[in-house]
Design a protein around this motif. Structure first.
Motif, PDB file in Angstrom:
ATOM      1  N   THR A 201       0.802  -1.231   0.000  1.00 49.78           N
ATOM      2  CA  THR A 201       0.000   0.000   0.000  1.00 49.78           C
ATOM      3  C   THR A 201       0.828   1.272   0.000  1.00 49.78           C
ATOM      4  O   THR A 201       0.337   2.336  -0.372  1.00 49.78           O
ATOM      5  CB  THR A 201      -0.921   0.043   1.233  1.00 49.78           C
ATOM      6  OG1 THR A 201      -0.109   0.177   2.424  1.00 49.78           O
ATOM      7  CG2 THR A 201      -1.757  -1.218   1.335  1.00 49.78           C
ATOM      8  N   GLY A 202       2.076   1.179   0.446  1.00 45.30           N
ATOM      9  CA  GLY A 202       2.906   2.371   0.586  1.00 45.30           C
ATOM     10  C   GLY A 202       2.703   3.091   1.899  1.00 45.30           C
ATOM     11  O   GLY A 202       3.358   4.104   2.162  1.00 45.30           O
ATOM     12  N   GLU A 203       1.824   2.580   2.748  1.00 47.85           N
ATOM     13  CA  GLU A 203       1.564   3.236   4.033  1.00 47.85           C
ATOM     14  C   GLU A 203       2.807   3.167   4.915  1.00 47.85           C
ATOM     15  O   GLU A 203       3.436   2.117   5.051  1.00 47.85           O
ATOM     16  CB  GLU A 203       0.387   2.571   4.742  1.00 47.85           C
ATOM     17  CG  GLU A 203       0.027   3.206   6.073  1.00 47.85           C
ATOM     18  CD  GLU A 203      -1.141   2.528   6.749  1.00 47.85           C
ATOM     19  OE1 GLU A 203      -1.484   2.917   7.887  1.00 47.85           O
ATOM     20  OE2 GLU A 203      -1.721   1.589   6.141  1.00 47.85           O
ATOM     21  N   ALA A 204       3.161   4.299   5.536  1.00 44.34           N
ATOM     22  CA  ALA A 204       4.362   4.368   6.357  1.00 44.34           C
ATOM     23  C   ALA A 204       4.147   3.703   7.715  1.00 44.34           C
ATOM     24  O   ALA A 204       3.078   3.838   8.326  1.00 44.34           O
ATOM     25  CB  ALA A 204       4.777   5.822   6.557  1.00 44.34           C
ATOM     26  N   HIS A 205       5.160   2.980   8.180  1.00 43.20           N
ATOM     27  CA  HIS A 205       5.194   2.430   9.536  1.00 43.20           C
ATOM     28  C   HIS A 205       6.003   3.424  10.363  1.00 43.20           C
ATOM     29  O   HIS A 205       7.223   3.465  10.291  1.00 43.20           O
ATOM     30  CB  HIS A 205       5.862   1.051   9.511  1.00 43.20           C
ATOM     31  CG  HIS A 205       5.799   0.293  10.797  1.00 43.20           C
ATOM     32  ND1 HIS A 205       6.264   0.794  11.988  1.00 43.20           N
ATOM     33  CD2 HIS A 205       5.319  -0.949  11.083  1.00 43.20           C
ATOM     34  CE1 HIS A 205       6.084  -0.097  12.942  1.00 43.20           C
ATOM     35  NE2 HIS A 205       5.509  -1.170  12.421  1.00 43.20           N
ATOM     36  N   ASP A 206       5.319   4.217  11.166  1.00 37.72           N
ATOM     37  CA  ASP A 206       5.962   5.352  11.832  1.00 37.72           C
ATOM     38  C   ASP A 206       7.088   4.954  12.774  1.00 37.72           C
ATOM     39  O   ASP A 206       8.016   5.738  12.997  1.00 37.72           O
ATOM     40  CB  ASP A 206       4.917   6.162  12.604  1.00 37.72           C
ATOM     41  CG  ASP A 206       3.906   6.843  11.689  1.00 37.72           C
ATOM     42  OD1 ASP A 206       4.258   7.093  10.519  1.00 37.72           O
ATOM     43  OD2 ASP A 206       2.776   7.112  12.137  1.00 37.72           O
ATOM     44  N   GLU A 207       7.031   3.755  13.330  1.00 38.12           N
ATOM     45  CA  GLU A 207       8.028   3.343  14.316  1.00 38.12           C
ATOM     46  C   GLU A 207       9.101   2.424  13.729  1.00 38.12           C
ATOM     47  O   GLU A 207      10.008   2.008  14.446  1.00 38.12           O
ATOM     48  CB  GLU A 207       7.328   2.612  15.472  1.00 38.12           C
ATOM     49  CG  GLU A 207       6.453   3.512  16.334  1.00 38.12           C
ATOM     50  CD  GLU A 207       7.290   4.532  17.073  1.00 38.12           C
ATOM     51  OE1 GLU A 207       8.115   4.130  17.913  1.00 38.12           O
ATOM     52  OE2 GLU A 207       7.140   5.737  16.788  1.00 38.12           O
ATOM     53  N   PHE A 208       9.011   2.108  12.435  1.00 39.84           N
ATOM     54  CA  PHE A 208       9.907   1.097  11.868  1.00 39.84           C
ATOM     55  C   PHE A 208      11.380   1.470  12.041  1.00 39.84           C
ATOM     56  O   PHE A 208      12.168   0.693  12.569  1.00 39.84           O
ATOM     57  CB  PHE A 208       9.593   0.882  10.388  1.00 39.84           C
ATOM     58  CG  PHE A 208      10.375  -0.259   9.781  1.00 39.84           C
ATOM     59  CD1 PHE A 208       9.825  -1.527   9.728  1.00 39.84           C
ATOM     60  CD2 PHE A 208      11.652  -0.073   9.265  1.00 39.84           C
ATOM     61  CE1 PHE A 208      10.537  -2.598   9.185  1.00 39.84           C
ATOM     62  CE2 PHE A 208      12.369  -1.122   8.729  1.00 39.84           C
ATOM     63  CZ  PHE A 208      11.813  -2.392   8.682  1.00 39.84           C
ATOM     64  N   GLN A 209      11.773   2.645  11.602  1.00 44.11           N
ATOM     65  CA  GLN A 209      13.200   2.991  11.642  1.00 44.11           C
ATOM     66  C   GLN A 209      13.704   3.090  13.076  1.00 44.11           C
ATOM     67  O   GLN A 209      14.801   2.613  13.380  1.00 44.11           O
ATOM     68  CB  GLN A 209      13.454   4.305  10.900  1.00 44.11           C
ATOM     69  CG  GLN A 209      14.941   4.649  10.815  1.00 44.11           C
ATOM     70  CD  GLN A 209      15.236   5.759   9.835  1.00 44.11           C
ATOM     71  OE1 GLN A 209      14.389   6.135   9.036  1.00 44.11           O
ATOM     72  NE2 GLN A 209      16.432   6.290   9.890  1.00 44.11           N
ATOM     73  N   ARG A 210      12.926   3.687  13.982  1.00 43.76           N
ATOM     74  CA  ARG A 210      13.368   3.812  15.365  1.00 43.76           C
ATOM     75  C   ARG A 210      13.592   2.440  15.991  1.00 43.76           C
ATOM     76  O   ARG A 210      14.651   2.178  16.586  1.00 43.76           O
ATOM     77  CB  ARG A 210      12.348   4.599  16.189  1.00 43.76           C
ATOM     78  CG  ARG A 210      12.763   4.785  17.661  1.00 43.76           C
ATOM     79  CD  ARG A 210      11.634   5.333  18.501  1.00 43.76           C
ATOM     80  NE  ARG A 210      10.513   4.409  18.595  1.00 43.76           N
ATOM     81  CZ  ARG A 210      10.489   3.352  19.401  1.00 43.76           C
ATOM     82  NH1 ARG A 210      11.530   3.053  20.162  1.00 43.76           N
ATOM     83  NH2 ARG A 210       9.423   2.570  19.440  1.00 43.76           N
ATOM     84  N   VAL A 211      12.610   1.544  15.866  1.00 41.30           N
ATOM     85  CA  VAL A 211      12.732   0.211  16.446  1.00 41.30           C
ATOM     86  C   VAL A 211      13.890  -0.548  15.801  1.00 41.30           C
ATOM     87  O   VAL A 211      14.709  -1.184  16.481  1.00 41.30           O
ATOM     88  CB  VAL A 211      11.416  -0.571  16.275  1.00 41.30           C
ATOM     89  CG1 VAL A 211      11.598  -2.037  16.688  1.00 41.30           C
ATOM     90  CG2 VAL A 211      10.298   0.072  17.089  1.00 41.30           C
ATOM     91  N   PHE A 212      13.981  -0.456  14.479  1.00 42.56           N
ATOM     92  CA  PHE A 212      15.039  -1.162  13.752  1.00 42.56           C
ATOM     93  C   PHE A 212      16.413  -0.727  14.250  1.00 42.56           C
ATOM     94  O   PHE A 212      17.274  -1.567  14.552  1.00 42.56           O
ATOM     95  CB  PHE A 212      14.905  -0.895  12.260  1.00 42.56           C
ATOM     96  CG  PHE A 212      15.902  -1.623  11.412  1.00 42.56           C
ATOM     97  CD1 PHE A 212      15.547  -2.776  10.739  1.00 42.56           C
ATOM     98  CD2 PHE A 212      17.210  -1.161  11.290  1.00 42.56           C
ATOM     99  CE1 PHE A 212      16.478  -3.456   9.970  1.00 42.56           C
ATOM    100  CE2 PHE A 212      18.147  -1.829  10.529  1.00 42.56           C
ATOM    101  CZ  PHE A 212      17.780  -2.986   9.867  1.00 42.56           C
ATOM    102  N   VAL A 213      16.657   0.561  14.309  1.00 38.39           N
ATOM    103  CA  VAL A 213      17.978   1.086  14.704  1.00 38.39           C
ATOM    104  C   VAL A 213      18.328   0.661  16.126  1.00 38.39           C
ATOM    105  O   VAL A 213      19.460   0.233  16.414  1.00 38.39           O
ATOM    106  CB  VAL A 213      17.996   2.623  14.559  1.00 38.39           C
ATOM    107  CG1 VAL A 213      19.214   3.220  15.254  1.00 38.39           C
ATOM    108  CG2 VAL A 213      17.981   3.010  13.087  1.00 38.39           C
ATOM    109  N   GLU A 214      17.369   0.746  17.037  1.00 40.67           N
ATOM    110  CA  GLU A 214      17.628   0.362  18.428  1.00 40.67           C
ATOM    111  C   GLU A 214      17.971  -1.119  18.534  1.00 40.67           C
ATOM    112  O   GLU A 214      18.935  -1.505  19.207  1.00 40.67           O
ATOM    113  CB  GLU A 214      16.412   0.685  19.296  1.00 40.67           C
ATOM    114  CG  GLU A 214      16.197   2.175  19.518  1.00 40.67           C
ATOM    115  CD  GLU A 214      14.939   2.458  20.327  1.00 40.67           C
ATOM    116  OE1 GLU A 214      14.241   1.472  20.717  1.00 40.67           O
ATOM    117  OE2 GLU A 214      14.643   3.641  20.580  1.00 40.67           O
ATOM    118  N   LYS A 215      17.199  -1.969  17.873  1.00 41.49           N
ATOM    119  CA  LYS A 215      17.428  -3.399  17.964  1.00 41.49           C
ATOM    120  C   LYS A 215      18.683  -3.827  17.206  1.00 41.49           C
ATOM    121  O   LYS A 215      19.400  -4.734  17.640  1.00 41.49           O
ATOM    122  CB  LYS A 215      16.210  -4.158  17.428  1.00 41.49           C
ATOM    123  CG  LYS A 215      14.948  -3.954  18.241  1.00 41.49           C
ATOM    124  CD  LYS A 215      15.061  -4.567  19.630  1.00 41.49           C
ATOM    125  CE  LYS A 215      15.030  -6.070  19.596  1.00 41.49           C
ATOM    126  NZ  LYS A 215      15.050  -6.669  20.972  1.00 41.49           N
TER     127      LYS A 215
END
Length: 271
Positions: A201-215
């Motif tokens: 859909t192209g809908e953004a996952h607002d927390e994706f980059q933050r969670v990814f970088v932390e983990k």
């Protein structure tokens, strides 16, 4: 035992993958049919996921031989088939109706249109990594993560982030073989906005980059050269394929063998 579990090519850059049992290395070290076509505007600028989320709404499937494509939008329907050899203009017209500005389809059979023209070999990730990263997001499964990350080669039989063994410091590469094909692992791939979006859909996952970088930082393996991480939004391996391996063929099931680090100036074909 590390083995090649999946091969994926993306015949039209930014659109859907095609899973293959075998793939041939072509000129410039890419996979045959990977990014063979690219959507561009009148100024020869890519129309891709970095530029617009509209690309995620388009589904594409290819005939055997990759000579024809069927295109549709999930939210609209009405699939249409286009022969890319004899009637590329009709495919361009359909694609142009989905974007502003209008689309032209460029073709390049010698290595396609990779994002990184220097590190133009196939990108690589492990199945273990996909499973681990998917576990960070309750609403994202492994198959969806594959579509978000868009790797060419997937290695099974290894732990998460095993592919971090395939790069070294800035002055060294890691030589490895998949079957009889020689590769040079160079660096961890810097990610763009595309993995943060729903691939349908192209809908953004607002927390994706933050969670990814932390983990990613938290779970960085001991075998990973942390100096290669100026930031932690990096995942997947960028490679080069020596000219001596152009024309060779990969197959699902091929074993993977790490040959070791070599100075960048040495290059693997001289070994």
């Amino acid at each position: 035992m590390a083995r090649l579990a999946r091969i994926a090519v993306f015949p039209i850059k930014s659109l859907d993958p095609v899973a293959c049992d075998t793939a041939r290395i072509v000129e410039n070290g890419g996979l045959e049919h990977d990014r063979e076509y690219a959507m561009v505007d009148a100024d020869d600028r890519y129309i891709n996921g970095k530029r617009t989320p509209k690309v995620h709404r388009i589904r594409s499937t290819f005939d055997p031989g990759f000579s024809a494509v069927t295109l549709h939008r999930e939210d609209v329907g009405g699939a249409e088939r286009f022969d890319l050899e004899t009637d590329r203009e009709s495919a361009e017209s359909w694609l142009s109706s989905q974007f502003d500005p209008p689309v032209q389809l460029k073709r390049e059979t010698a290595g396609g249109f990779p994002d990184d023209t220097t590190l133009s070999g196939p990108t690589l990730i492990s199945t273990g990594t996909l499973r681990e990263v998917a576990s960070w997001f309750p609403d994202i499964g492994v198959e969806e993560l594959r579509l978000r990350l868009r790797a060419n080669l997937e290695i099974d039989g290894v732990p998460p982030f095993w592919e971090d063994r395939l790069f070294a410091d800035h002055d060294h590469l890691v030589a490895f073989e998949i079957g009889d094909v020689l590769f040079e692992g160079i660096n961890p791939c810097q990610r763009c906005v595309v993995p943060t979006r729903d691939p349908h859909t192209g809908e953004a996952h607002d927390e994706f980059q933050r969670v990814f970088v932390e983990k990613r930082e938290e779970m960085l393996p001991e075998w990973t050269d942390s100096d290669r991480f100026d930031h932690f939004f990096r995942l997947m391996l960028n490679t080069q394929v020596p000219e001596s391996a152009w024309g060779a063929e990969l197959a699902v099931g091929d074993e993977v063998e790490i040959l070791g680090e070599r100075p960048v100036e040495e290059r693997s074909e001289s070994a």
